[in-house]
Design a protein around this motif. Sequence first.
Motif, PDB file in Angstrom:
ATOM      1  N   PRO A  60      20.034 -73.214  92.147  1.00  0.00           N
ATOM      2  CA  PRO A  60      18.878 -74.032  92.489  1.00  0.00           C
ATOM      3  C   PRO A  60      18.434 -73.917  93.948  1.00  0.00           C
ATOM      4  O   PRO A  60      17.514 -74.622  94.362  1.00  0.00           O
ATOM      5  N   GLU A  61      19.077 -73.067  94.733  1.00  0.00           N
ATOM      6  CA  GLU A  61      18.629 -72.875  96.108  1.00  0.00           C
ATOM      7  C   GLU A  61      17.253 -72.216  96.103  1.00  0.00           C
ATOM      8  O   GLU A  61      16.966 -71.394  95.242  1.00  0.00           O
ATOM      9  N   ALA A  83       7.890 -69.777 110.146  1.00  0.00           N
ATOM     10  CA  ALA A  83       9.023 -70.598 109.730  1.00  0.00           C
ATOM     11  C   ALA A  83       9.358 -70.308 108.272  1.00  0.00           C
ATOM     12  O   ALA A  83       8.504 -69.856 107.508  1.00  0.00           O
ATOM     13  N   LEU A  84      10.603 -70.569 107.946  1.00  0.00           N
ATOM     14  CA  LEU A  84      11.061 -70.464 106.572  1.00  0.00           C
ATOM     15  C   LEU A  84      11.750 -71.778 106.237  1.00  0.00           C
ATOM     16  O   LEU A  84      12.595 -72.256 107.001  1.00  0.00           O
ATOM     17  N   TYR A  85      11.366 -72.371 105.134  1.00  0.00           N
ATOM     18  CA  TYR A  85      11.968 -73.613 104.659  1.00  0.00           C
ATOM     19  C   TYR A  85      13.041 -73.248 103.642  1.00  0.00           C
ATOM     20  O   TYR A  85      12.808 -72.431 102.759  1.00  0.00           O
ATOM     21  N   LEU A  86      14.195 -73.877 103.767  1.00  0.00           N
ATOM     22  CA  LEU A  86      15.322 -73.549 102.913  1.00  0.00           C
ATOM     23  C   LEU A  86      15.885 -74.827 102.296  1.00  0.00           C
ATOM     24  O   LEU A  86      16.223 -75.774 103.013  1.00  0.00           O
ATOM     25  N   TYR A  87      15.975 -74.831 100.972  1.00  0.00           N
ATOM     26  CA  TYR A  87      16.604 -75.933 100.249  1.00  0.00           C
ATOM     27  C   TYR A  87      17.939 -75.443  99.718  1.00  0.00           C
ATOM     28  O   TYR A  87      17.993 -74.487  98.934  1.00  0.00           O
ATOM     29  N   ARG A 131      27.737 -73.227 102.393  1.00  0.00           N
ATOM     30  CA  ARG A 131      28.104 -72.706 101.075  1.00  0.00           C
ATOM     31  C   ARG A 131      26.978 -71.899 100.429  1.00  0.00           C
ATOM     32  O   ARG A 131      27.090 -71.486  99.291  1.00  0.00           O
ATOM     33  N   SER A 132      25.932 -71.693 101.158  1.00  0.00           N
ATOM     34  CA  SER A 132      24.734 -71.079 100.589  1.00  0.00           C
ATOM     35  C   SER A 132      24.787 -69.557 100.576  1.00  0.00           C
ATOM     36  O   SER A 132      24.861 -68.922 101.624  1.00  0.00           O
ATOM     37  N   GLN A 133      24.703 -68.990  99.395  1.00  0.00           N
ATOM     38  CA  GLN A 133      24.591 -67.530  99.282  1.00  0.00           C
ATOM     39  C   GLN A 133      23.181 -67.074  99.621  1.00  0.00           C
ATOM     40  O   GLN A 133      22.981 -65.985 100.145  1.00  0.00           O
ATOM     41  N   LEU A 134      22.196 -67.922  99.343  1.00  0.00           N
ATOM     42  CA  LEU A 134      20.815 -67.585  99.690  1.00  0.00           C
ATOM     43  C   LEU A 134      20.656 -67.499 101.206  1.00  0.00           C
ATOM     44  O   LEU A 134      20.021 -66.572 101.714  1.00  0.00           O
ATOM     45  N   ALA A 135      21.247 -68.436 101.922  1.00  0.00           N
ATOM     46  CA  ALA A 135      21.165 -68.395 103.391  1.00  0.00           C
ATOM     47  C   ALA A 135      21.765 -67.098 103.918  1.00  0.00           C
ATOM     48  O   ALA A 135      21.219 -66.484 104.846  1.00  0.00           O
TER      49      ALA A 135
END
Length: 183
Positions: free
Chosen positions: A127-128, A136-140, A147-151
């Motif tokens: 759900p990331e 800018a980039l917004y990250l949820y 713990r974020s693999q997307l980050a």
Amino acid sequence: MTTMYAALLRGINVGGARKVPMAELRTLLESLGHERVSTYLQSGQAVFASGRRDEDGLAAELALAIEKHFGFTADVIVRDHAYLRDVAEACPFPAAELEAKQVHVTYFSAPADAGRFEAIDRRDFLPEEFRLGDRALYLYVPDGLGRSQLADALARPRVNKGLIATTRNWNTVAKLVELTRPS
């Protein structure tokens, strides 16, 4: 007329390396002629007033001063209150309803076109989520940034090539808007 700015320093005071004491950073900014200087936390945010209107020039000047004073290079992004406010207001995620650790903003030194992110299959990270904004980039990240693999995927050199990128959690995003508000 002066403008309130935030200086965002990347990669300082992390794991005991590249130490920049905030008192010394405040003194350094004052030596550059800036007024109403303050810092926020130990992770590289400073706020100051300047009559200059050149964010990139202010960032380059501070980066050079840091290198001369501390003996290492530090990436610096400088943004004014209006930009910081606009970024916060444009957040595509319900930041007020989430924990601060779940919403982050990555500030870029220049616009980042969507093509940089084409190789990232967003479905692999749900759900990331992330969305692009104005420099800018917004990250949820529901479980937090650590713990974020997307980050991790977004931080890869090929994605950020040629840009300075530095990420702040939502508490810091909101606090910088408050601290740079003209008095």
